[in-house]
Design a protein around this motif. Structure first.
Motif, PDB file in Angstrom:
ATOM      1  N   SER A 108       0.507  -1.391  -0.257  1.00 59.77           N
ATOM      2  CA  SER A 108      -0.028  -0.033  -0.247  1.00 59.77           C
ATOM      3  C   SER A 108       0.684   1.302   0.217  1.00 59.77           C
ATOM      4  O   SER A 108       0.786   2.382   0.646  1.00 59.77           O
ATOM      5  CB  SER A 108      -0.881  -0.165   1.531  1.00 59.77           C
ATOM      6  N   ILE A 109       1.736   1.450  -0.596  1.00 57.59           N
ATOM      7  CA  ILE A 109       2.924   1.776  -0.710  1.00 57.59           C
ATOM      8  C   ILE A 109       2.212   3.960  -1.348  1.00 57.59           C
ATOM      9  O   ILE A 109       2.567   4.864  -0.195  1.00 57.59           O
ATOM     10  CB  ILE A 109       4.378   2.129  -1.453  1.00 57.59           C
ATOM     11  N   ARG A 110       1.603   3.400  -2.446  1.00 53.94           N
ATOM     12  CA  ARG A 110       0.831   4.675  -3.117  1.00 53.94           C
ATOM     13  C   ARG A 110      -0.030   5.225  -1.705  1.00 53.94           C
ATOM     14  O   ARG A 110       0.344   6.467  -1.767  1.00 53.94           O
ATOM     15  CB  ARG A 110       0.365   4.302  -4.461  1.00 53.94           C
ATOM     16  N   ALA A 111      -0.974   4.571  -1.966  1.00 52.57           N
ATOM     17  CA  ALA A 111      -1.883   5.336  -0.394  1.00 52.57           C
ATOM     18  C   ALA A 111      -1.068   5.928   0.399  1.00 52.57           C
ATOM     19  O   ALA A 111      -1.507   7.099   1.384  1.00 52.57           O
ATOM     20  CB  ALA A 111      -2.725   4.192   0.158  1.00 52.57           C
ATOM     21  N   ASP A 112       0.438   4.711   1.284  1.00 51.80           N
ATOM     22  CA  ASP A 112       0.350   5.261   3.100  1.00 51.80           C
ATOM     23  C   ASP A 112       1.244   6.911   2.177  1.00 51.80           C
ATOM     24  O   ASP A 112       1.262   7.929   2.264  1.00 51.80           O
ATOM     25  CB  ASP A 112       1.785   4.150   2.702  1.00 51.80           C
ATOM     26  N   LEU A 113       1.699   6.998   1.040  1.00 49.34           N
ATOM     27  CA  LEU A 113       2.328   7.875   0.484  1.00 49.34           C
ATOM     28  C   LEU A 113       1.679   9.671   0.613  1.00 49.34           C
ATOM     29  O   LEU A 113       1.476  10.525   0.753  1.00 49.34           O
ATOM     30  CB  LEU A 113       3.448   8.553  -0.348  1.00 49.34           C
ATOM     31  N   ALA A 114       0.336   9.035  -0.429  1.00 51.31           N
ATOM     32  CA  ALA A 114      -0.245  10.085  -0.581  1.00 51.31           C
ATOM     33  C   ALA A 114      -1.071  10.757   0.596  1.00 51.31           C
ATOM     34  O   ALA A 114      -1.295  11.998   1.161  1.00 51.31           O
ATOM     35  CB  ALA A 114      -1.997   9.874  -1.335  1.00 51.31           C
ATOM     36  N   ALA A 115      -1.224  10.182   1.733  1.00 46.55           N
ATOM     37  CA  ALA A 115      -1.640  10.078   3.184  1.00 46.55           C
ATOM     38  C   ALA A 115      -0.209  11.259   4.305  1.00 46.55           C
ATOM     39  O   ALA A 115      -0.987  12.493   4.782  1.00 46.55           O
ATOM     40  CB  ALA A 115      -1.791   8.532   3.854  1.00 46.55           C
ATOM     41  N   GLU A 116       0.260  10.742   3.406  1.00 46.41           N
ATOM     42  CA  GLU A 116       1.505  11.401   4.365  1.00 46.41           C
ATOM     43  C   GLU A 116       1.530  13.020   3.800  1.00 46.41           C
ATOM     44  O   GLU A 116       1.936  13.826   4.486  1.00 46.41           O
ATOM     45  CB  GLU A 116       3.259  10.665   4.108  1.00 46.41           C
ATOM     46  N   ASP A 117       1.351  13.435   2.333  1.00 44.61           N
ATOM     47  CA  ASP A 117       1.441  14.495   1.605  1.00 44.61           C
ATOM     48  C   ASP A 117       0.564  14.983   2.157  1.00 44.61           C
ATOM     49  O   ASP A 117       1.084  16.062   2.224  1.00 44.61           O
ATOM     50  CB  ASP A 117       1.886  13.789   0.344  1.00 44.61           C
ATOM     51  N   GLU A 118      -0.985  14.084   2.173  1.00 44.81           N
ATOM     52  CA  GLU A 118      -2.162  15.370   2.980  1.00 44.81           C
ATOM     53  C   GLU A 118      -1.498  15.924   3.905  1.00 44.81           C
ATOM     54  O   GLU A 118      -1.301  17.136   4.053  1.00 44.81           O
ATOM     55  CB  GLU A 118      -2.911  14.299   2.325  1.00 44.81           C
ATOM     56  N   LYS A 119      -0.599  14.996   5.125  1.00 38.55           N
ATOM     57  CA  LYS A 119      -0.827  15.156   5.959  1.00 38.55           C
ATOM     58  C   LYS A 119       0.525  16.775   6.312  1.00 38.55           C
ATOM     59  O   LYS A 119       0.700  17.549   6.930  1.00 38.55           O
ATOM     60  CB  LYS A 119       0.091  14.610   6.677  1.00 38.55           C
ATOM     61  N   PHE A 120       1.445  16.136   5.522  1.00 40.04           N
ATOM     62  CA  PHE A 120       2.571  17.747   5.522  1.00 40.04           C
ATOM     63  C   PHE A 120       2.055  18.509   4.829  1.00 40.04           C
ATOM     64  O   PHE A 120       2.106  19.920   5.613  1.00 40.04           O
ATOM     65  CB  PHE A 120       3.597  17.228   4.166  1.00 40.04           C
TER      66      PHE A 120
END
Length: 171
Positions: A108-120
């Motif tokens: 789930s790397i793409r979903a994890d990165l998208a969530a981290e980007d949104e949080k950032f």
């Protein structure tokens, strides 16, 4: 009285001019309807030479009348359309894939990165929580990480590296 109305109208136009246009970065469709450019008509139906030689039906699978525009374009240009169909890892890249995935692969790397980007981006938008003023949050969040391509090219040239040319700068 006319002057105050004129001032109100000018102020409204001034505020409207301040809004940033971020539509080029946000390509999602909010209409809920179908994408009219994503619909491809089927190929013409053709009568087979022999009905006994037809392949068995595959529910949910490919159909003889399905369109494949990329494969058709490659075939029209003289290429091999079969090269576009993914068939696992090519033999020339097996060692690279094994080395890269030696510590495991997160599915789930793409979903994890998208969530981290949104949080950032949310953490970087301090005073823009209010939606009265439309601000480009992407530009605001990543401003400190922006790379000046011309300064970087100059730095590499000064170090003796062979750097390809770049378009003229506006600086």
């Amino acid at each position: 009285m006319r002057i105050s109305r004129a001032l109100i109208i000018v102020a409204c136009f001034g505020l409207a001019a301040c809004s940033g246009d971020t539509r080029l970065r946000d390509l999602r469709s909010f209409t809920g309807g179908p994408d009219e450019f994503g619909i491809l008509p089927g190929k013409e139906l053709q009568q087979p030479k022999d009905y006994t030689s037809l392949p068995a039906p595959t529910p949910g699978g490919a159909n003889l009348t399905d369109q494949y525009p990329l494969q058709d374009a490659v075939a029209a240009l003289g290429g091999k359309p079969s090269r576009l169909v993914p068939s696992g890892v090519p033999s020339t890249e097996v060692a690279l894939v094994n080395h890269v995935s030696r510590n495991g692969v997160t599915p789930s790397i793409r979903a994890d990165l998208a969530a981290e980007d949104e949080k950032f981006r949310k953490s970087q938008s301090r005073f823009t929580k209010i939606r009265l003023i439309r601000i480009d949050r992407y530009e605001q969040a990543y401003r400190k990480q922006r790379l000046d391509a011309y300064a970087e090219a100059d730095r590499w040239r000064a170090a003796g590296a062979n750097v390809p040319s770049a378009p003229p700068s506006n600086r």
